[in-house]
Design an enzyme around this catalytic site. Sequence first.
Site, PDB file in Angstrom:
ATOM      1  N   ILE A 138       1.107  -1.054  -0.038  1.00  0.00           N
ATOM      2  CA  ILE A 138      -0.099   0.172   0.000  1.00  0.00           C
ATOM      3  C   ILE A 138       0.845   1.387   0.050  1.00  0.00           C
ATOM      4  O   ILE A 138       1.626   1.328   0.902  1.00  0.00           O
ATOM      5  CB  ILE A 138      -0.940   0.004   1.313  1.00  0.00           C
ATOM      6  N   ASP A 203       5.971  -5.166  15.824  1.00  0.00           N
ATOM      7  CA  ASP A 203       6.085  -4.917  14.404  1.00  0.00           C
ATOM      8  C   ASP A 203       4.997  -3.680  13.847  1.00  0.00           C
ATOM      9  O   ASP A 203       5.593  -2.935  13.068  1.00  0.00           O
ATOM     10  CB  ASP A 203       5.816  -6.333  13.535  1.00  0.00           C
ATOM     11  N   LYS A 207       5.768   0.360  12.633  1.00  0.00           N
ATOM     12  CA  LYS A 207       5.077   1.016  11.578  1.00  0.00           C
ATOM     13  C   LYS A 207       4.242   2.314  12.098  1.00  0.00           C
ATOM     14  O   LYS A 207       4.328   3.110  11.458  1.00  0.00           O
ATOM     15  CB  LYS A 207       4.417  -0.072  10.911  1.00  0.00           C
TER      16      LYS A 207
HETATM   17  N1  HSE Z   1       5.161  -9.714   9.951  1.00  0.00           N
HETATM   18  C1  HSE Z   1       4.612  -8.514   8.920  1.00  0.00           C
HETATM   19  C2  HSE Z   1       3.118  -8.707   8.988  1.00  0.00           C
HETATM   20  C3  HSE Z   1       5.235  -8.531   7.740  1.00  0.00           C
HETATM   21  O1  HSE Z   1       2.590  -9.759   9.279  1.00  0.00           O
HETATM   22  O2  HSE Z   1       2.235  -7.815   8.554  1.00  0.00           O
HETATM   23  C4  HSE Z   1       5.170  -7.444   6.887  1.00  0.00           C
HETATM   24  O3  HSE Z   1       5.665  -6.231   7.623  1.00  0.00           O
END
Ligand code: HSE
Length: 428
Positions: A138, A203, A207
């Site tokens: 995206i 994670d 972001k």
């Molecule tokens: N582990 C991440 C996810 C990979 O599942 O979105 C993409 O950044």
Amino acid sequence: MTQALRLGIAGLGTVGVGVVKIIRRHADLLKARTGRPIEIVAVSARDPDKDRGVNLSGYAWETDPVALARRDDIDVFVELMGGENGPAKASVEAALTTGKDVVTANKALLAIHGQALAEMAEAAGRVIRFEAAVAGGIPVIKSLTEGLAGNEVTRVMGVINGTCNYILTRMQSQGLGYNTLFEECAQLGYLEADPNLDVGGIDAAHKLALLASIAFGTKPNFDGIEIEGIEHISLDDIHQADDMGYRIKLLGVAQRTPRGLEQRMQPCLVPSDSPLGQLEGGTNMVVIEGDAVEQIVLRGPGAGEGPTASAVMGDVCDLARGLRIATFGRPADTLVEAKPAITGLPAPYYLRLALLDKPGALAKVAAILGNAGVSIDRMRQYAHAEDTAPVLIVTHKTTRATLDIALEDLRKTDVVSGEPVALRIEQV
Ligand code: HSE
Ligand code: NAP
């Protein structure tokens, strides 16, 4: 002929191989679009003998990514190894200080060291692009920095970890438990090397830190994000939420409030019929609200070889065209410290308690909530187990801080068994 844009690519895993494939497959198209050839000069990975399913024989091989970054025959260093420190950080620094622009998919690196690297890039007259780091295919970084540059952004939110959304939607649709689905994700290769990065919300929080920086002109502040993973979400919660017209999502929210910048990544209830509620499987969605545009919704694949390489190539093409935008959309020395909101904006909450089935138990719960200033909107008891009765409560709007006081008192009573579940109901 116009000079080629010469790349050095460090990391030939899922994303790196995807980038090599696009450059080989679309050489003519890329040249037609950018006005110059895009060429790979040299590559680096750990194992020179691994069959990567793509012909690498025409490219110089560097065993050390820092040496690759320092080569004087590349213009752009493409970092696709991952990790917030180690070779990723060392090689990106080497690239910038030896005059290369950088393209990376590494959200961990930028969430932690983004400010220092942005300053380093600007001091060297270089740029760092990172479209692939957030929401895979995206083009959300481009949307925020360019398409929405005329807006004062008020809120950014999204489902930006595909693995968590896959688990939560499979719990919903297949009635499978969290542990079964965690194992399924491991078998399918969906989990990061450290699975806690996915299911622990880290994670996705990396972001969110990057989106918040661009949206609000603040230095990336990963430490300022309230993070909660999905490990404690039970099938029961999924079903109860469904019954009330909600879906549970690992939702990231960054918004400016009168009390500072609120940044949180946590499982929330969202209306089932909202775009976020309808989001299935590993797909990502980012919702951006601005004073002029009102609301836009971006949806697409958040991971995988093709989508992530597509985002890397968008950045490479920008550099080939001469488009140079500051890392977080404005000069690094103008980014301000994020002033974290001490308490988030009030919201209704979903509570699930296992109540001992004895006289006066419900009255005690109601009194504790009332004393803390938490008002009950709806409440019901369902499916008595042996000596406990699960109770579901939806509160009126309250702050998490107020709710935490009540939860602390609930844990201390002799009528609540086990850990109470408290999930925010997000207005989306
Ligand atoms: N582990 C991440 C996810 C990979 O599942 O979105 C993409 O950044
Ligand atoms: P990956 O498949 O694990 O590949 C990592 C690559 O880096 C491998 O080729 C590995 O070499 C190489 N590498 C690791 N350490 C190295 C070192 N010290 N020196 C040289 N090479 C080294 O990872 P990936 O999934 O492609 O992810 C790459 C980056 O993209 C990460 O930052 C990740 O967070 C980000 N990203 C990935 C996705 C996705 O869907 N996969 C989506 C968005 C963002 P060997 O192959 O020889 O082991």
